[in-house]
Motif scaffolding. Structure first.
Motif, PDB file in Angstrom:
ATOM      1  N   GLY A 108       5.237  12.939  59.009  1.00 19.08           N
ATOM      2  CA  GLY A 108       6.683  12.744  58.969  1.00 19.08           C
ATOM      3  C   GLY A 108       7.406  14.023  58.631  1.00 19.08           C
ATOM      4  N   SER A 109       6.870  14.782  57.692  1.00 21.20           N
ATOM      5  CA  SER A 109       7.483  16.048  57.315  1.00 21.20           C
ATOM      6  C   SER A 109       7.497  17.030  58.483  1.00 21.20           C
ATOM      7  N   LEU A 110       6.380  17.128  59.185  1.00 20.69           N
ATOM      8  CA  LEU A 110       6.290  18.078  60.293  1.00 20.69           C
ATOM      9  C   LEU A 110       7.134  17.655  61.486  1.00 20.69           C
ATOM     10  N   ALA A 111       7.246  16.351  61.713  1.00 23.40           N
ATOM     11  CA  ALA A 111       8.081  15.876  62.822  1.00 23.40           C
ATOM     12  C   ALA A 111       9.553  16.145  62.539  1.00 23.40           C
ATOM     13  N   ASN A 112       9.940  16.038  61.274  1.00 21.67           N
ATOM     14  CA  ASN A 112      11.339  16.277  60.896  1.00 21.67           C
ATOM     15  C   ASN A 112      11.665  17.769  60.900  1.00 21.67           C
ATOM     16  N   ASN A 113      10.729  18.586  60.434  1.00 22.04           N
ATOM     17  CA  ASN A 113      10.878  20.047  60.400  1.00 22.04           C
ATOM     18  C   ASN A 113      12.145  20.484  59.681  1.00 22.04           C
ATOM     19  N   ASP A 114      12.317  19.979  58.471  1.00 25.34           N
ATOM     20  CA  ASP A 114      13.417  20.440  57.630  1.00 25.34           C
ATOM     21  C   ASP A 114      13.234  21.937  57.364  1.00 25.34           C
ATOM     22  N   PRO A 115      14.301  22.740  57.397  1.00 27.98           N
ATOM     23  CA  PRO A 115      14.160  24.187  57.203  1.00 27.98           C
ATOM     24  C   PRO A 115      13.664  24.575  55.814  1.00 27.98           C
ATOM     25  N   SER A 116      13.673  23.625  54.868  1.00 27.83           N
ATOM     26  CA  SER A 116      13.178  23.918  53.530  1.00 27.83           C
ATOM     27  C   SER A 116      11.936  23.108  53.169  1.00 27.83           C
ATOM     28  N   ALA A 117      11.319  22.465  54.135  1.00 25.76           N
ATOM     29  CA  ALA A 117      10.120  21.663  53.854  1.00 25.76           C
ATOM     30  C   ALA A 117       8.928  22.567  53.539  1.00 25.76           C
ATOM     31  N   CYS A 118       7.974  22.021  52.800  1.00 26.92           N
ATOM     32  CA  CYS A 118       6.807  22.804  52.371  1.00 26.92           C
ATOM     33  C   CYS A 118       5.711  22.890  53.436  1.00 26.92           C
ATOM     34  N   TYR A 119       5.349  21.753  54.035  1.00 24.57           N
ATOM     35  CA  TYR A 119       4.215  21.743  54.971  1.00 24.57           C
ATOM     36  C   TYR A 119       4.356  22.722  56.141  1.00 24.57           C
ATOM     37  N   PRO A 120       5.556  22.914  56.719  1.00 22.05           N
ATOM     38  CA  PRO A 120       5.633  23.878  57.820  1.00 22.05           C
ATOM     39  C   PRO A 120       5.113  25.259  57.449  1.00 22.05           C
ATOM     40  N   ALA A 121       5.294  25.672  56.187  1.00 25.36           N
ATOM     41  CA  ALA A 121       4.780  26.983  55.771  1.00 25.36           C
ATOM     42  C   ALA A 121       3.261  27.001  55.798  1.00 25.36           C
ATOM     43  N   ALA A 122       2.630  25.905  55.385  1.00 24.35           N
ATOM     44  CA  ALA A 122       1.160  25.840  55.411  1.00 24.35           C
ATOM     45  C   ALA A 122       0.639  25.815  56.839  1.00 24.35           C
ATOM     46  N   VAL A 123       1.303  25.063  57.699  1.00 21.49           N
ATOM     47  CA  VAL A 123       0.868  24.964  59.093  1.00 21.49           C
ATOM     48  C   VAL A 123       0.999  26.312  59.802  1.00 21.49           C
ATOM     49  N   LEU A 124       2.166  26.945  59.664  1.00 19.38           N
ATOM     50  CA  LEU A 124       2.372  28.235  60.318  1.00 19.38           C
ATOM     51  C   LEU A 124       1.578  29.332  59.621  1.00 19.38           C
ATOM     52  N   GLY A 125       1.434  29.222  58.311  1.00 21.39           N
ATOM     53  CA  GLY A 125       0.720  30.238  57.551  1.00 21.39           C
ATOM     54  C   GLY A 125      -0.777  30.251  57.788  1.00 21.39           C
ATOM     55  N   THR A 126      -1.324  29.157  58.249  1.00 19.93           N
ATOM     56  CA  THR A 126      -2.761  29.113  58.558  1.00 19.93           C
ATOM     57  C   THR A 126      -3.039  29.157  60.062  1.00 19.93           C
ATOM     58  N   GLY A 127      -1.986  29.000  60.872  1.00 20.78           N
ATOM     59  CA  GLY A 127      -2.213  28.903  62.318  1.00 20.78           C
ATOM     60  C   GLY A 127      -2.853  27.587  62.671  1.00 20.78           C
ATOM     61  N   ALA A 128      -2.401  26.510  62.026  1.00 19.42           N
ATOM     62  CA  ALA A 128      -2.967  25.180  62.243  1.00 19.42           C
ATOM     63  C   ALA A 128      -2.597  24.640  63.622  1.00 19.42           C
ATOM     64  N   THR A 129      -3.204  23.515  63.958  1.00 15.16           N
ATOM     65  CA  THR A 129      -2.957  22.862  65.239  1.00 15.16           C
ATOM     66  C   THR A 129      -2.402  21.463  65.001  1.00 15.16           C
ATOM     67  N   ILE A 130      -1.293  21.158  65.660  1.00 13.98           N
ATOM     68  CA  ILE A 130      -0.693  19.827  65.592  1.00 13.98           C
ATOM     69  C   ILE A 130      -1.305  18.974  66.701  1.00 13.98           C
ATOM     70  N   VAL A 131      -1.918  17.860  66.313  1.00 15.59           N
ATOM     71  CA  VAL A 131      -2.538  16.953  67.279  1.00 15.59           C
ATOM     72  C   VAL A 131      -1.601  15.763  67.483  1.00 15.59           C
ATOM     73  N   THR A 132      -1.300  15.445  68.733  1.00 17.03           N
ATOM     74  CA  THR A 132      -0.457  14.295  69.040  1.00 17.03           C
ATOM     75  C   THR A 132      -1.250  13.292  69.881  1.00 17.03           C
ATOM     76  N   ASN A 133      -0.596  12.233  70.263  1.00 17.16           N
ATOM     77  CA  ASN A 133      -1.260  11.220  71.087  1.00 17.16           C
ATOM     78  C   ASN A 133      -1.539  11.716  72.502  1.00 17.16           C
ATOM     79  N   THR A 134      -0.986  12.867  72.869  1.00 14.38           N
ATOM     80  CA  THR A 134      -1.176  13.365  74.240  1.00 14.38           C
ATOM     81  C   THR A 134      -1.761  14.770  74.333  1.00 14.38           C
ATOM     82  N   ARG A 135      -1.682  15.573  73.263  1.00 16.18           N
ATOM     83  CA  ARG A 135      -2.094  16.974  73.392  1.00 16.18           C
ATOM     84  C   ARG A 135      -2.280  17.608  72.015  1.00 16.18           C
TER      85      ARG A 135
END
Length: 262
Positions: A108-135
């Motif tokens: 939910g946090s990543l889908a919303n992508n609030d400019p001050s949210a915490c998780y986006p920093a971890a995802v971008l900071g590690t080069g993580a991969t977002i998995v969806t129902n299609t890709r």
């Protein structure tokens, strides 16, 4: 609140089918969506709850990756990621307050992508991969600006794959009223690279500080970034801090993160 239909699917396939109708919207933890609906800033006619989908929950290690189901709460990430990825667990443990951590989800946090949210920093900071129902979507392609992502209409995040760093740290300067970061930095060191992601500072949302990445790749120490200055251009300016103040905090928090990680 106004009248709306609530659907509780048991599988991702059922959720996708339920969303295939006009004015349907997915509901994860509801920490952002429900207050928005109460203020009539959003008025979907159907909510598709993702909280009952077992396949979207849990934390597991797969080789050098930590895979987290999108429906996993912040509190669960804090508990279950502690052994394999302490920096990520520590980030989750400081999101909001106990009520938020026990309801809010990483997806939910990543889908919303609030400019001050915490998780986006971890995802971008590690080069993580977002998995969806299609890709699968690389972190560098996923975040596209304030509250904007690469997700297509009715596309559901099902999991996030985090490369486990050799060393990592999240440093957060908390805005005490909201518990969101005024500025926060996630630093991750891998065998062949260093990534630095900043949240809370920019009008465009989370971003990588490439100048710091280059300096830290050559010398992973707080001294390597002590003379660097982030640009104030495009930074948020409000009653909590000027653009220049936030730019200054980027350097301070990066230095702290590197020192702790090293």
């Amino acid at each position: 609140m106004y009248e709306f239909e609530l659907v509780k699917p048991a599988t991702v396939a059922e959720a996708v089918a339920a969303l295939d109708s006009e004015d349907a919207q997915p509901l994860a933890g509801g920490q952002t969506l429900l207050p928005t609906m109460k203020q009539r800033l959003a008025m979907p006619e159907k909510l598709v709850s993702l909280t009952g989908i077992a396949e979207m929950k849990g934390v597991r290690r797969e080789g050098d990756m930590l895979v987290i189901g999108a429906g996993t709460t912040h509190a669960a990430v804090a508990r279950e990621a502690a052994d394999d990825f302490p920096a990520l667990a520590a980030l989750a443990a400081r999101i909001g307050d106990p009520a938020v951590r026990n309801r809010g989800t990483i997806g939910g946090s990543l889908a919303n992508n609030d400019p001050s949210a915490c998780y986006p920093a971890a995802v971008l900071g590690t080069g993580a991969t977002i998995v969806t129902n299609t890709r699968e979507i690389a972190a560098d392609d996923y975040f596209q600006g304030m509250f904007t992502t690469a997700l297509e209409e009715h596309e559901i995040i099902t999991a996030v794959k985090f490369p486990i760093a050799q060393a990592a740290r999240y440093e957060k300067f908390i805005q005490p009223a909201s518990r969101f970061p005024l500025v926060a930095v996630f630093v991750a060191r891998f065998a062949d690279r260093v990534r630095v992601a900043v949240t809370g500072a920019s009008n465009d949302g989370v971003f990588r500080w490439t100048e710091a990445e280059e300096a830290l790749s050559a010398n992973f120490s707080a001294e390597a970034v002590s003379n660097l200055s982030a640009s104030a251009e495009g930074m948020i300016a409000d009653l909590h801090g000027t653009a220049a103040y936030r730019a200054h905090l980027i350097g301070v928090m990066t230095g702290r993160a590197v020192k702790s990680a090293a």
